[in-house]
Design a protein around this motif. Structure first.
Motif, mmCIF file in Angstrom:
data_model
loop_
_atom_site.group_PDB
_atom_site.id
_atom_site.type_symbol
_atom_site.label_atom_id
_atom_site.label_comp_id
_atom_site.label_asym_id
_atom_site.label_seq_id
_atom_site.Cartn_x
_atom_site.Cartn_y
_atom_site.Cartn_z
ATOM 1 N N ASP A 93 -33.610 12.247 -17.560
ATOM 2 C CA ASP A 93 -34.740 12.631 -18.144
ATOM 3 C C ASP A 93 -34.983 11.882 -19.788
ATOM 4 O O ASP A 93 -35.912 11.314 -20.513
ATOM 5 C CB ASP A 93 -35.082 13.656 -18.509
ATOM 6 N N THR A 150 -35.196 12.926 -8.039
ATOM 7 C CA THR A 150 -36.603 12.758 -8.286
ATOM 8 C C THR A 150 -37.259 11.219 -8.083
ATOM 9 O O THR A 150 -38.678 11.362 -8.450
ATOM 10 C CB THR A 150 -36.478 13.048 -9.585
ATOM 11 N N GLU A 154 -41.286 10.242 -6.781
ATOM 12 C CA GLU A 154 -41.941 9.254 -7.667
ATOM 13 C C GLU A 154 -42.521 7.987 -7.392
ATOM 14 O O GLU A 154 -43.211 7.341 -7.786
ATOM 15 C CB GLU A 154 -41.404 8.889 -9.323
ATOM 16 N N GLU A 429 -40.844 18.499 -7.105
ATOM 17 C CA GLU A 429 -42.928 17.806 -7.262
ATOM 18 C C GLU A 429 -43.316 18.577 -7.592
ATOM 19 O O GLU A 429 -44.385 17.866 -8.662
ATOM 20 C CB GLU A 429 -42.562 18.144 -5.970
ATOM 21 N N PHE A 431 -42.306 19.666 -11.484
ATOM 22 C CA PHE A 431 -42.364 19.905 -12.788
ATOM 23 C C PHE A 431 -42.985 18.472 -13.034
ATOM 24 O O PHE A 431 -42.863 17.833 -12.741
ATOM 25 C CB PHE A 431 -40.784 19.898 -13.279
ATOM 26 N N ALA A 433 -43.010 15.004 -15.282
ATOM 27 C CA ALA A 433 -41.989 13.891 -15.389
ATOM 28 C C ALA A 433 -41.418 14.013 -16.097
ATOM 29 O O ALA A 433 -39.716 13.876 -15.948
ATOM 30 C CB ALA A 433 -43.249 12.298 -15.605
ATOM 31 N N ARG A 436 -38.916 15.985 -14.915
ATOM 32 C CA ARG A 436 -38.586 16.121 -13.681
ATOM 33 C C ARG A 436 -36.782 16.456 -13.232
ATOM 34 O O ARG A 436 -36.868 17.856 -12.822
ATOM 35 C CB ARG A 436 -38.954 15.550 -13.359
ATOM 36 N N HIS A 440 -34.942 19.694 -11.709
ATOM 37 C CA HIS A 440 -34.282 19.708 -10.120
ATOM 38 C C HIS A 440 -32.373 19.756 -10.349
ATOM 39 O O HIS A 440 -31.911 20.983 -9.726
ATOM 40 C CB HIS A 440 -34.781 18.584 -9.668
ATOM 41 N N LEU A 509 -48.669 14.234 -8.533
ATOM 42 C CA LEU A 509 -47.116 14.853 -9.096
ATOM 43 C C LEU A 509 -47.790 15.340 -10.296
ATOM 44 O O LEU A 509 -47.442 16.288 -10.893
ATOM 45 C CB LEU A 509 -46.017 13.371 -8.930
ATOM 46 N N GLY A 513 -47.904 19.261 -11.699
ATOM 47 C CA GLY A 513 -47.253 19.630 -13.018
ATOM 48 C C GLY A 513 -48.420 19.500 -13.815
ATOM 49 O O GLY A 513 -47.338 20.036 -15.282
#
Length: 538
Positions: A93, A150, A154, A429, A431, A433, A436, A440, A509, A513
């Motif tokens: 992230d 992720t 995405e 899926e 949370f 971006a 995410r 995870h 997504l 989210g």
């Protein structure tokens, strides 16, 4: 009601299944093939390590790893995986999915080779070196969990996102199968070339010097699929969702996805800037805002994965008893060292082929039709049923070995056509971006904590109550029957915590989210929406 999404993200959501989807599955999936191969291949050679490095002259049975050494060899990679999931989840992230995606593979390649080159002037020094490389191998493997999930989520479209993520995870089944096949080939070749007597006939000669090469070759070959995948990982563009929503570069996101989708897309940089200035899209993991929106979701994903892995990894408790009872693995003293590797690999390959692999692909085929929630609830329920069915008439199964094997295989099948797959899919899926990969990684790390409890806590707990019947070096425990009752109850608890996890099937997504919802839907002072009941309502 959701706001209009960025054009580039909407294009990904509605895109028909194309070649780039399959390319992404293969690139991410080969990482999982390697992960499973590396994590599970050690169980194929631990008996051999015991014979080579812990032989005792005059003993009636072949040498075996002492309990503390066995725990270290088998468990150090799980500890490394847990650390890697947290670290690379956070890093994915912060720096981007692609930037750290290749790094995990490099670590896996180096440490797979290093594991096979574990040398020393004593048994303990060899094992210590092996454990060092296994820890860092696990660290690299851990990074693959949040990053692969992720990236695939995405890249995928709304309609088949579940199947695509599940297909990546399903490669784990082929990795387990591949490890068994490699061990079969290597051990068969060495057994044919270097003939040796059974241990009972020649305790020293039953382990030929060349046996030391067998385990090294098996663990080192885990580097091959990782090396083959590295170039293609480096060629993948960063996901549009990270580039646009986290890095806030709409122009680059549109340019990257225009090449991938082979369509012209507008950059919509103004919309990206507007998005980034919205305070609802900037809260952190430890904020009150996150707790209100996703706190219960994170509790749900972490607890279900933790509980699942306790049950999943503890199933090895009765593997040796089953395989020995039905004659798949004869008594150790009746075989030479290399032939024992062959027998163990054959048994595990059969289980993988008949129950592990099919379970994964049943999930791939059905997840976007019946949903994540239903599959997870069903899987936990069936695992509970089969574990109680094994526990209640446990003494009966001692004399009905084939029935025991069928029940054991069905437990594995419904783990994989159930929570073992969905606990991996859902955190990728639900949370936002920018969090995410981190969320995870946290969920996956909770799972690995459960794996450590299952693999080692229950290994000690399930020892026979009679001290004369425990495995060498272990204290008496509660017995396998009582352990099965506890595991059945753990699966029931997994069903309860599944109620905290929303159903993401068929939704974008950003909608799941809460990244593109109207003010009146996510205004100030709102409460978290109650968890979805999947196909049953809510």
């Amino acid at each position: 009601m959701a706001k209009e999404n960025l054009e580039v993200l909407n294009a990904l959501d509605v895109a028909k299944t194309q070649w780039y989807h399959f390319t992404a599955i293969i690139i991410a999936g080969m990482g999982f093939f390697t992960d499973a191969y590396d994590l599970f291949c050690i169980s194929l050679v631990t008996k051999l390590l015991g014979r080579i490095y812990y032989h005792v002259d005059g003993a009636k049975k072949p040498g075996s790893l002492p309990p503390n050494v066995a725990a270290a060899v088998n468990g150090v990679a799980l500890c490394g995986t847990l650390a890697g999931q947290l670290f690379f989840g956070w890093l994915g992230d912060k720096l981007g999915r692609k930037r750290v995606y290749g790094l995990t593979l490099l670590i896996m390649i180096i440490c797979s080779v290093g594991s096979g080159l574990s040398f020393g002037d004593s048994a303990n020094s060899v094992i210590a070196t092996l454990c060092f490389f296994r820890f860092w191998l696990g660290f690299g493997i851990g990074g693959d969990y949040p990053l692969s999930a992720t990236i695939m989520s995405e890249y995928a479209n709304k309609k088949t996102r579940g199947a695509f993520i599940a297909a990546v995870f399903a490669m784990q089944g082929f990795g387990i199968l591949g490890g068994g096949i490699v061990a079969l080939i290597v051990s068969s070749a060495f057994d044919h070339k270097f003939k040796a007597s059974a241990y009972k006939d020649d305790p020293v000669g039953s382990t030929v010097p060349q046996a030391d090469y067998v385990w090294r070759i098996i663990v080192m070959l885990g580097a091959v699929p990782a090396a083959l995948t590295y170039y293609y990982r480096m060629k993948m563009p960063e996901t549009a969702r990270y580039t646009a929503l986290v890095a806030r570069n709409g122009k680059q996101a549109a340019a990257d996805m225009s090449k991938v989708l082979q369509v012209d897309l507008e950059s919509e940089q103004e919309k990206v800037e507007k998005y980034s200035q919205d305070p609802r899209n900037s809260y952190g993991l430890f904020s009150k805002e996150f707790a209100l929106r996703h706190g219960l979701h994170l509790v749900g994903t972490t607890t279900t994965w933790f509980l699942l892995d306790i049950a999943f990894y503890s199933q090895n408790l009765f593997q040796k008893d089953i395989f020995s009872a039905i004659g798949w693995i004869p008594a150790a003293e009746t075989m030479n060292a290399i032939h024992e590797v062959y027998k163990i690999a054959r048994a595990q390959t059969i289980i993988a082929l008949c129950s592990t692999v099919p379970g994964y692909w049943f999930t791939v085929a059905t997840i976007d039709y019946i949903g994540r929630f239903f599959i997870q609830m069903m899987g936990f329920a069936m695992m509970s049923i089969f574990m109680f069915a094994l526990a209640i008439p446990y003494n009966h199964w001692k004399h009905h070995h084939i029935g025991f094997v069928v029940m054991y295989s069905l437990t594995f099948f419904f783990a994989n056509f159930g929570p073992n797959a969905t606990t991996f899919i859902v955190p990728a899926e639900i949370f936002p971006a920018r969090l995410r990969s981190t969320c995870h990684g946290i969920s996956a790390a909770a799972g690995k904590a459960g794996a450590i409890v299952g693999a080692f806590g229950f290994l000690y707990a399930a020892q026979n109550k009679d001290k004369t019947k425990t495995d060498a070096g272990y204290q008496p425990g509660i017995g396998v029957k009582n352990a099965l009752f506890i595991l059945g109850a753990i699966n029931l608890a997994g069903m309860c915590f599944t109620l905290l996890v929303p159903e993401p099937k068929g939704r974008s997504l950003e909608e799941i989210g809460g990244e593109n919802v109207d003010d009146n839907e996510m205004g100030e002072g709102r409460e978290m929406q109650p968890p979805s009941l999947g196909p049953f309502g809510g």
